[in-house]
Design an enzyme around this catalytic site. Structure first.
Site, PDB file in Angstrom:
ATOM      1  N   HIS A 273       1.441   4.123  -2.790  1.00 40.16           N
ATOM      2  CA  HIS A 273       1.245   5.604  -2.580  1.00 40.16           C
ATOM      3  C   HIS A 273       2.591   6.353  -3.378  1.00 40.16           C
ATOM      4  O   HIS A 273       2.364   7.249  -4.099  1.00 40.16           O
ATOM      5  CB  HIS A 273       1.448   6.031  -1.304  1.00 40.16           C
ATOM      6  CG  HIS A 273      -0.025   5.998  -0.289  1.00 40.16           C
ATOM      7  ND1 HIS A 273      -0.897   6.793  -0.984  1.00 40.16           N
ATOM      8  CD2 HIS A 273      -0.405   5.524   0.704  1.00 40.16           C
ATOM      9  CE1 HIS A 273      -1.738   6.649  -0.389  1.00 40.16           C
ATOM     10  NE2 HIS A 273      -1.361   5.991   0.760  1.00 40.16           N
TER      11      HIS A 273
ATOM     12  N   GLU B  95      -6.373   6.888  -1.371  1.00 39.11           N
ATOM     13  CA  GLU B  95      -6.452   5.705  -0.447  1.00 39.11           C
ATOM     14  C   GLU B  95      -7.113   4.405  -1.030  1.00 39.11           C
ATOM     15  O   GLU B  95      -6.255   3.172  -0.991  1.00 39.11           O
ATOM     16  CB  GLU B  95      -7.145   5.848   0.881  1.00 39.11           C
ATOM     17  CG  GLU B  95      -6.258   6.867   1.829  1.00 39.11           C
ATOM     18  CD  GLU B  95      -5.056   6.320   2.254  1.00 39.11           C
ATOM     19  OE1 GLU B  95      -4.816   4.983   2.560  1.00 39.11           O
ATOM     20  OE2 GLU B  95      -4.018   7.110   2.130  1.00 39.11           O
TER      21      GLU B  95
ATOM     22  N   HIS C 109       0.747  -1.182  -0.073  1.00 35.32           N
ATOM     23  CA  HIS C 109      -0.026   0.126  -0.046  1.00 35.32           C
ATOM     24  C   HIS C 109       0.891   1.443   0.018  1.00 35.32           C
ATOM     25  O   HIS C 109       0.626   2.149  -0.953  1.00 35.32           O
ATOM     26  CB  HIS C 109      -0.969   0.054   1.380  1.00 35.32           C
ATOM     27  CG  HIS C 109      -1.847   0.961   1.470  1.00 35.32           C
ATOM     28  ND1 HIS C 109      -3.061   1.187   0.999  1.00 35.32           N
ATOM     29  CD2 HIS C 109      -1.366   2.375   2.119  1.00 35.32           C
ATOM     30  CE1 HIS C 109      -3.479   2.584   1.425  1.00 35.32           C
ATOM     31  NE2 HIS C 109      -2.688   2.965   1.819  1.00 35.32           N
ATOM     32  N   GLU C 110       1.785   1.213   0.837  1.00 30.75           N
ATOM     33  CA  GLU C 110       2.666   2.381   1.148  1.00 30.75           C
ATOM     34  C   GLU C 110       3.534   2.740  -0.315  1.00 30.75           C
ATOM     35  O   GLU C 110       3.786   3.800  -0.717  1.00 30.75           O
ATOM     36  CB  GLU C 110       3.712   2.170   2.142  1.00 30.75           C
ATOM     37  CG  GLU C 110       2.923   2.097   3.380  1.00 30.75           C
ATOM     38  CD  GLU C 110       1.830   3.360   3.544  1.00 30.75           C
ATOM     39  OE1 GLU C 110       2.025   4.405   3.166  1.00 30.75           O
ATOM     40  OE2 GLU C 110       0.872   2.943   4.422  1.00 30.75           O
TER      41      GLU C 110
END
EC number: 3.4.24.-
Length: 290
Positions: free
Chosen positions: A150, A223, A146-147
């Site tokens: 980003h 997100e 997820h990071e």
């Protein structure tokens, strides 16, 4: 106290830099004997709006490390098996995402993780000890994905641009309102009166709140994209769903506001309109609908 000191020092540095730029360009001289110079005011507003946002972005890695006490892992000499696993996992995810290897860090705190940095090939991914202790390796990998997503999506730069545009309009229209109140409503003909300054302050607060709602909305959409990105990097949505379900039962660690939007959870704010992250249930539902 450390976070407060860093916040004050950063903002003071930004104000000094912006003040120098405004004096050099003459953009702070937007009020003339003939009235407002709209073009100069717009330049002034853009310098204030984008300048602060981009200086904060450029300093984001340094601020993140200092404010959280994050310890960056030496990729050539990790201290233990856990650190070696973290570095190797982030490296694999970064290669799949086609970005440069981020710095990997661990910090003490409740479950959370974040990514920050001004450039895709020079970023920072950090996880808390609470997150490592609360999740399985598969779930931690999903959070790391997820990071990394980003970073790969350029979310830090995108949100900085959005913030810069909105800051510019807040500064610009607050001064338009201030000038109108001072000269038209209060009939002041001698420079800038108290009506101008009072109206500017109130307008900046009101417009700033509206701008925060817009930024928060964009953050929530990023997100969903990062969750989807993690699923693609892991070639399965199930690990990310499990990680989110686990997070739903944990109390997330607090992050500094400057990079809160890039964390894995948190940022609920006083109301849903100001939340930087969607509810866990919505994020899980979005992944299941892929």
């Amino acid at each position: 106290m450390k976070r407060i000191g860093l916040f004050l020092a950063t903002n003071l540095a930004i104000l000094i830099v912006l003040g120098i730029i405004l004096n050099i360009t003459g953009a702070n001289r937007f009020l003339t004997p003939q009235g407002l110079d709209i073009q100069t005011l717009l330049v002034f507003s853009a310098i204030i709006g984008f300048g602060g946002a981009f200086i904060s972005l450029l300093l984001s890695k340094t601020i993140a490390k200092f404010s959280t006490g994050a310890k960056v892992i030496d990729p050539q000499a990790p201290a233990n098996a856990r650190e070696a696993w973290l570095v190797q996992t982030v490296r694999q995810l970064a290669e799949r995402a086609k970005i440069g290897m981020p710095e990997v860090a661990i910090y003490e705190g409740a479950p959370n993780a974040f990514a920050t940095g001004a450039f895709k090939n020079n970023s920072l991914v950090a996880v808390s000890t609470g997150l490592l202790q609360s999740m399985t390796e598969e779930e931690v990998t999903a959070v790391l994905g997820h990071e990394v997503a980003h970073v790969a999506n350029g979310d830090m730069v995108t949100l900085t641009l959005i913030q810069g545009v909105l800051n510019t309009f807040v500064v610009f229209f607050a001064r338009i309102v201030g000038y109108f109140v001072d000269r038209v409503l209060l009939k002041n003909e001698r420079g800038l009166g108290i009506g101008y300054f009072a109206a500017v302050i109130v307008s900046e607060i009101v417009f700033g709140v509206l701008a925060s709602i817009i930024v928060a909305w964009f953050s929530r959409q990023r997100e969903f994209r990062a969750d989807e990105g993690a699923a693609r990097l892991m070639q399965s949505r199930e690990p990310m769903i499990k990680a989110l379900a686990r997070l739903g039962g944990l109390t997330p660690g607090e992050l500094p506001r400057s990079f809160e939007a890039s964390g894995i959870s948190g940022g609920g704010g006083v109301a849903a309109l100001f939340a930087t992250h969607p509810p866990i249930e919505q994020r899980i539902a979005a992944l299941k609908s892929l």
